[in-house]
Design a protein around this motif. Sequence first.
Motif, mmCIF file in Angstrom:
data_model
loop_
_atom_site.group_PDB
_atom_site.id
_atom_site.type_symbol
_atom_site.label_atom_id
_atom_site.label_comp_id
_atom_site.label_asym_id
_atom_site.label_seq_id
_atom_site.Cartn_x
_atom_site.Cartn_y
_atom_site.Cartn_z
ATOM 1 N N GLY A 60 0.833 -1.202 0.000
ATOM 2 C CA GLY A 60 0.000 0.000 0.000
ATOM 3 C C GLY A 60 0.868 1.253 0.000
ATOM 4 N N LEU A 61 0.244 2.337 -0.413
ATOM 5 C CA LEU A 61 0.941 3.626 -0.422
ATOM 6 C C LEU A 61 0.161 4.633 0.421
ATOM 7 N N LEU A 62 0.857 5.253 1.359
ATOM 8 C CA LEU A 62 0.253 6.293 2.188
ATOM 9 C C LEU A 62 0.870 7.642 1.817
ATOM 10 N N VAL A 63 0.008 8.562 1.415
ATOM 11 C CA VAL A 63 0.455 9.904 1.042
ATOM 12 C C VAL A 63 -0.102 10.898 2.067
ATOM 13 N N VAL A 64 0.779 11.445 2.885
ATOM 14 C CA VAL A 64 0.369 12.409 3.905
ATOM 15 C C VAL A 64 0.489 13.815 3.315
ATOM 16 N N ILE A 65 -0.582 14.596 3.397
ATOM 17 C CA ILE A 65 -0.520 15.974 2.899
ATOM 18 C C ILE A 65 -0.792 16.942 4.046
ATOM 19 N N ASN A 124 -5.517 13.805 4.243
ATOM 20 C CA ASN A 124 -5.718 15.243 4.194
ATOM 21 C C ASN A 124 -5.662 15.727 5.651
ATOM 22 N N ARG A 125 -4.532 16.236 6.061
ATOM 23 C CA ARG A 125 -4.119 16.370 7.469
ATOM 24 C C ARG A 125 -3.890 14.967 8.028
ATOM 25 N N SER A 126 -3.337 14.891 9.223
ATOM 26 C CA SER A 126 -2.853 13.585 9.679
ATOM 27 C C SER A 126 -2.473 13.648 11.153
ATOM 28 N N HIS A 127 -1.729 12.636 11.581
ATOM 29 C CA HIS A 127 -1.155 12.623 12.942
ATOM 30 C C HIS A 127 -0.212 13.811 13.162
ATOM 31 N N TYR A 128 0.227 14.458 12.090
ATOM 32 C CA TYR A 128 1.101 15.631 12.279
ATOM 33 C C TYR A 128 0.373 16.799 12.934
ATOM 34 N N GLU A 129 -0.961 16.823 12.825
ATOM 35 C CA GLU A 129 -1.698 17.874 13.541
ATOM 36 C C GLU A 129 -1.393 17.816 15.035
ATOM 37 N N ASP A 130 -1.041 16.632 15.501
ATOM 38 C CA ASP A 130 -0.797 16.464 16.939
ATOM 39 C C ASP A 130 0.544 17.024 17.399
ATOM 40 N N VAL A 131 1.365 17.473 16.440
ATOM 41 C CA VAL A 131 2.551 18.263 16.803
ATOM 42 C C VAL A 131 2.507 19.651 16.147
ATOM 43 N N LEU A 132 1.385 19.979 15.493
ATOM 44 C CA LEU A 132 1.251 21.289 14.836
ATOM 45 C C LEU A 132 0.208 22.124 15.571
ATOM 46 N N VAL A 133 -1.083 21.895 15.223
ATOM 47 C CA VAL A 133 -2.122 22.711 15.869
ATOM 48 C C VAL A 133 -2.110 22.506 17.386
ATOM 49 N N VAL A 134 -1.836 21.277 17.793
ATOM 50 C CA VAL A 134 -1.837 20.982 19.233
ATOM 51 C C VAL A 134 -0.751 21.786 19.952
ATOM 52 N N ARG A 135 0.365 21.951 19.278
ATOM 53 C CA ARG A 135 1.462 22.749 19.847
ATOM 54 C C ARG A 135 1.135 24.241 19.798
ATOM 55 N N GLU A 142 4.044 21.083 26.305
ATOM 56 C CA GLU A 142 5.234 20.743 25.515
ATOM 57 C C GLU A 142 5.750 19.338 25.822
ATOM 58 N N GLU A 143 5.701 19.013 27.077
ATOM 59 C CA GLU A 143 6.166 17.685 27.496
ATOM 60 C C GLU A 143 5.448 16.579 26.701
ATOM 61 N N THR A 144 4.175 16.806 26.416
ATOM 62 C CA THR A 144 3.376 15.804 25.688
ATOM 63 C C THR A 144 3.696 15.811 24.203
ATOM 64 N N TRP A 145 3.603 16.979 23.548
ATOM 65 C CA TRP A 145 3.785 16.952 22.083
ATOM 66 C C TRP A 145 5.239 16.702 21.683
ATOM 67 N N SER A 146 6.181 17.094 22.538
ATOM 68 C CA SER A 146 7.581 16.925 22.125
ATOM 69 C C SER A 146 8.011 15.449 22.092
ATOM 70 N N ARG A 147 7.321 14.624 22.845
ATOM 71 C CA ARG A 147 7.615 13.178 22.808
ATOM 72 C C ARG A 147 7.095 12.520 21.533
ATOM 73 N N ARG A 148 6.169 13.215 20.891
ATOM 74 C CA ARG A 148 5.457 12.571 19.781
ATOM 75 C C ARG A 148 6.312 12.388 18.535
ATOM 76 N N TYR A 149 7.347 13.191 18.363
ATOM 77 C CA TYR A 149 8.186 13.004 17.168
ATOM 78 C C TYR A 149 8.744 11.584 17.136
ATOM 79 N N GLN A 150 9.170 11.136 18.294
ATOM 80 C CA GLN A 150 9.722 9.779 18.351
ATOM 81 C C GLN A 150 8.640 8.728 18.103
#
Length: 270
Positions: A60-65, A124-135, A142-150
Amino acid sequence: MIDVSEYRIPAGTKVVLADHDADDKTGFEGGKKKGKKALSRLNKQIAELQRRLWAESRQGLLVVIQAIDTGGKDSTIRKVFTGVNPQGVRVASFGVPSEIELSHDYLWRVHKETPPDGYIKIFNRSHYEDVLVVRVKRLAPEETWSRRYQHIREFERMLADEGTTVLKLFLNISKDEQRQRLQDRLNEPDKHWKFNKADLADRELWDHYQRAFEDALSETSTDYAPWYVVPANRKWYRNLVVSSILIETMEKMDPQYPKPEEGLDDVVVT
Ligand code: AMP
Ligand code: MG
């Protein structure tokens, strides 16, 4: 096809968006008119590759935008996937999480939407919102969203290991381009439905969003799930770049039609 290697973020790069020209169109000789013709050729190539992926049904192919408001997520999807078999392509849009979604970890709603074998899934948006809008909106400390990159790096590693190709696109527009696009939405009655007063409040936070995007891109561009910064002020050029990235990626996936049954040569339909 455009050489897209310069838009790809190598793992470990510290991204500075000011160094990425949103107006860039240097990868294509010719303007809008030629660009649109070129796009219809790329549409056909994408459709053929997707036909193979669907027939093969083994990966499968996942395209995150991702993009800032008015960045062109919806129209990119519309223009780049023109002509594909809708049966094998799905879009998942991620808005404000529901109460149930919020009661789970932030990857729960995302993992459910990843593509099965044979499919292209567009986020169309993704889990990245959880380190973007959430931040930016301080929806979590910060303690919560900064762990999310890993978490995200490891989640995407798992997807890749299990047969999903992951591709991530940041549609990069300039602040002035956003102003014009928001103004267009106010000026043209058939675009009013797209105008949201809340987008103006988000525009005030432009610099915060840029920093959050820079960190997300820097922290999570990997060999197995690379980010591309797509110059997106010119829609026609953006479409060519995104299409070229897709073609390059799918050619690497190299989907094959399944082997036919033996002895078909002798079969006659009566
Ligand atoms: P739209 O894409 O215009 O339909 O808007 C969707 C909205 O949902 C945007 O304002 C996003 O910032 C917001 N959104 C998406 N994911 C999340 C999230 N995980 N937490 C909070 N807001 C989110
Ligand atoms: Mg919006």
